[in-house]
Design a protein around this motif. Structure first.
Motif, PDB file in Angstrom:
ATOM      1  N   UNK A 138       0.762  -1.493  -0.329  1.00  0.00           N
ATOM      2  CA  UNK A 138       0.017  -0.225   0.022  1.00  0.00           C
ATOM      3  C   UNK A 138       0.374   1.089  -0.059  1.00  0.00           C
ATOM      4  N   UNK A 139       0.417   1.742  -1.074  1.00  0.00           N
ATOM      5  CA  UNK A 139       1.609   3.945  -0.694  1.00  0.00           C
ATOM      6  C   UNK A 139       0.431   4.246  -0.323  1.00  0.00           C
ATOM      7  N   UNK A 140       1.056   5.778  -0.160  1.00  0.00           N
ATOM      8  CA  UNK A 140       0.349   6.594   0.447  1.00  0.00           C
ATOM      9  C   UNK A 140      -0.803   7.090  -0.513  1.00  0.00           C
ATOM     10  N   UNK A 141      -1.784   6.715  -1.658  1.00  0.00           N
ATOM     11  CA  UNK A 141      -2.454   6.878  -2.271  1.00  0.00           C
ATOM     12  C   UNK A 141      -3.393   6.769  -1.892  1.00  0.00           C
ATOM     13  N   UNK A 142      -2.935   5.026  -1.275  1.00  0.00           N
ATOM     14  CA  UNK A 142      -3.647   3.817  -1.477  1.00  0.00           C
ATOM     15  C   UNK A 142      -4.509   4.381   0.075  1.00  0.00           C
ATOM     16  N   UNK A 143      -3.472   4.744   0.947  1.00  0.00           N
ATOM     17  CA  UNK A 143      -3.874   4.538   2.069  1.00  0.00           C
ATOM     18  C   UNK A 143      -4.847   6.586   2.457  1.00  0.00           C
ATOM     19  N   UNK A 144      -4.609   7.367   1.526  1.00  0.00           N
ATOM     20  CA  UNK A 144      -5.076   8.586   1.667  1.00  0.00           C
ATOM     21  C   UNK A 144      -6.866   8.110   1.368  1.00  0.00           C
ATOM     22  N   UNK A 145      -7.214   6.688   0.290  1.00  0.00           N
ATOM     23  CA  UNK A 145      -8.813   6.302  -0.097  1.00  0.00           C
ATOM     24  C   UNK A 145      -8.881   6.226   1.259  1.00  0.00           C
ATOM     25  N   UNK A 146      -7.949   5.275   1.754  1.00  0.00           N
ATOM     26  CA  UNK A 146      -8.233   4.492   3.096  1.00  0.00           C
ATOM     27  C   UNK A 146      -8.966   5.586   3.868  1.00  0.00           C
ATOM     28  N   UNK A 147      -7.861   6.732   4.312  1.00  0.00           N
ATOM     29  CA  UNK A 147      -8.416   7.196   5.065  1.00  0.00           C
ATOM     30  C   UNK A 147      -9.849   8.301   4.539  1.00  0.00           C
ATOM     31  N   UNK A 148     -10.315   8.353   3.310  1.00  0.00           N
ATOM     32  CA  UNK A 148     -10.976   9.456   2.791  1.00  0.00           C
ATOM     33  C   UNK A 148     -12.065   8.356   3.246  1.00  0.00           C
ATOM     34  N   UNK A 149     -12.385   6.733   3.576  1.00  0.00           N
ATOM     35  CA  UNK A 149     -13.304   5.909   3.012  1.00  0.00           C
ATOM     36  C   UNK A 149     -13.868   5.942   5.102  1.00  0.00           C
ATOM     37  N   UNK A 150     -12.456   6.050   5.725  1.00  0.00           N
ATOM     38  CA  UNK A 150     -12.710   5.838   7.239  1.00  0.00           C
ATOM     39  C   UNK A 150     -13.856   7.198   7.559  1.00  0.00           C
ATOM     40  N   UNK A 166      -9.554  12.788   9.820  1.00  0.00           N
ATOM     41  CA  UNK A 166      -8.132  12.309  10.230  1.00  0.00           C
ATOM     42  C   UNK A 166      -7.717  13.526   9.142  1.00  0.00           C
ATOM     43  N   UNK A 167      -6.304  14.490   9.332  1.00  0.00           N
ATOM     44  CA  UNK A 167      -5.936  14.881   8.443  1.00  0.00           C
ATOM     45  C   UNK A 167      -4.929  14.395   7.859  1.00  0.00           C
ATOM     46  N   UNK A 168      -5.283  14.990   6.315  1.00  0.00           N
ATOM     47  CA  UNK A 168      -4.144  14.633   5.127  1.00  0.00           C
ATOM     48  C   UNK A 168      -2.410  14.004   5.067  1.00  0.00           C
ATOM     49  N   UNK A 169      -2.003  14.931   5.678  1.00  0.00           N
ATOM     50  CA  UNK A 169      -0.324  14.484   5.932  1.00  0.00           C
ATOM     51  C   UNK A 169      -0.267  13.779   6.933  1.00  0.00           C
ATOM     52  N   UNK A 170      -1.247  13.193   7.797  1.00  0.00           N
ATOM     53  CA  UNK A 170      -1.346  11.997   8.992  1.00  0.00           C
ATOM     54  C   UNK A 170      -0.946  11.160   7.951  1.00  0.00           C
ATOM     55  N   UNK A 171      -0.677  10.867   6.808  1.00  0.00           N
ATOM     56  CA  UNK A 171      -0.820  10.127   6.193  1.00  0.00           C
ATOM     57  C   UNK A 171       1.331   9.502   6.212  1.00  0.00           C
ATOM     58  N   UNK A 172       1.446  10.526   5.742  1.00  0.00           N
ATOM     59  CA  UNK A 172       3.899  10.283   6.526  1.00  0.00           C
ATOM     60  C   UNK A 172       3.266   9.719   6.495  1.00  0.00           C
ATOM     61  N   UNK A 173       2.799   9.912   8.086  1.00  0.00           N
ATOM     62  CA  UNK A 173       2.831   9.393   9.754  1.00  0.00           C
ATOM     63  C   UNK A 173       2.939   7.866  10.125  1.00  0.00           C
TER      64      UNK A 173
END
Length: 82
Positions: A36-48, A56-63
């Motif tokens: 899973x890359x950052x794009x997949x995680x952004x999509x997952x966060x949007x779904x959550x 959840x803030x988008x910049x959270x993905x990097x952490x």
């Protein structure tokens, strides 16, 4: 939100449609090892956010590096602030 909820979301966001490839305990497996890359995680966060009403803030993905770290952030964001 449970680990099983996250497992299903990760599979859906990756286009797998099921949990093939993430059957074992994935709590501490790095997202990169799961494919899973950052794009997949952004999509997952949007779904959550949509499904669980958690912001959840988008910049959270990097952490975030593991499912456990993502679940911890969801739990923190779910706790009402007094």
């Amino acid at each position: 939100m449970t680990l099983e909820d996250l497992r299903r979301m990760l599979a859906d966001c990756a286009g797998e449609g099921d949990t093939v490839g993430i059957q074992d305990d994935i709590s501490d497996t790095p997202f990169t090892d799961l494919g899973y890359d950052s794009l997949a995680l952004l999509e997952t966060i949007a779904r959550i956010e949509r499904d669980f009403g958690v912001a959840l803030p988008e910049d959270l993905v990097a952490t975030l590096d593991t499912p456990r770290s993502l679940l911890a952030e969801v739990q923190k964001a779910s706790v009402p602030v007094d």
